[in-house]
Design a protein around this motif. Sequence first.
Motif: not given
Length: 445
Positions: A28, A36, A165, A361, A365, A368, A376, A379, A383-384
């Motif tokens: 990711c 990400g 995910y 994605l 929100q 991941v 992607a 993020y 997500q990060k």
Amino acid sequence: MSPSRRTLLRGLAGVAGISVAGGLVSACSSSGSGSGTPSSGSSTGSSGSSGAVSGTVSFGSNYSDPGVKSAFAALCTAATAATGAQIKINTVDHNTFQTDITAYLQGTPDDLFTWFAGYRMQYFAAQGLAQPIDDVWEKIGGNFNAAAKALSTGLDGHQYLVPLYNYPWVVFYNKSVFTAKGYTVPTTWDQYLTLAKKMKSDGLIPFAFADKDGWPALGTFDILNMRINGYDYHIKLMKHEIPWTDPGVTQVFQHWAELMPYMQTGANGRIWQDAAKTLEQKKAGMMFQGTNQVAAQYVTDKADLADLDFFVFPEINPTYAQDYMDAPTDGFMLSKKAKNTDAAKAILEYIGTGAAEANFLKTDQWDVGLAQGLAAPTYDAIQKKSVTEIGKCKSVAQFMDRDSDPAMANAMIAIIQKFIDDPSTGNIATLQKSAEAQAKSIYTS
């Protein structure tokens, strides 16, 4: 002939729960960034089906919550554009889908269906209710790392799932509340309890909590067990290699009992969405659950997602610190009774690409992606941080109702609900004996 449960369980060591050293979440993030976003030179591997297909593919979906339902619809629209196959989505309430999955697969299932990686995938593959998709993996294998492939592989060595995910189970809070009240993020059990006491004295519900659906509280058991007894102990317990009457299990319930005075009352009559709303409305200070639920609910309710933050569950036993968590992986399987197999496989080939995950994605929100070379969209902060925190773990579990026999998971749902109603020492002992008696019946049949 399907293997016995005990045979099935013996084969799951090291697969139902996967070490993440160089594992799932490395797909990711770019090298060293944890953001990400892949490096510009990343390979995207297979781009999807090599030839056009036709007809309609039915897709059974448990993505019933509004946010993820929209993301899945967008994924299917993109899959149709990429393959030429039409997709008919049959959405069923998440809990109903999970409860009725065996009867569904034995009856007249859809061609494709949403499901879970690891043990829960292996269980139904071993029952002959899903088709192997090794030919799909020959085309998409370069898009995933070894840990993702292991979670998609049955006990017979064949692949049965295309992962999409994963997401962490963590403690959520509103940044504005912590700032206004001067709260600090706890990193130890004592700090956690002290913060809960302070919140209660400030007129807040310390922990938003709900378990009407049965499964949410399983996550609290999981994290307490991994914090107190470690990952290996937890997985052995899930396979009944450790008895439920073991003192380590007693410690889990005893620690949980310490939290109960600070948890939202009436949990067995409340769905998790309503608990999340309590956090959104800043009536509650914290909530332990998955980003796939809490962050998604903020989006659905148009709440202030930018105000939402989380921390990993605090340390209890220094030996295990904060090394483990539940980070379930979701994906898709091909029914044994699929009517349009060629088109269904073409769709799975598309779904198993970075392009497909990126499309999913765009509107998701909270999860991941797992594809390597994932181009992607940017993020968000949740997500990060998810990528970073999962990446710190030495191992991740898949969740009790995925890591254990389905019958045992159902037994524990009832037992934990009884614990929530009465967390007394005497009742804990009674419930442990009940769990062990049921485990002996389930794992020896």
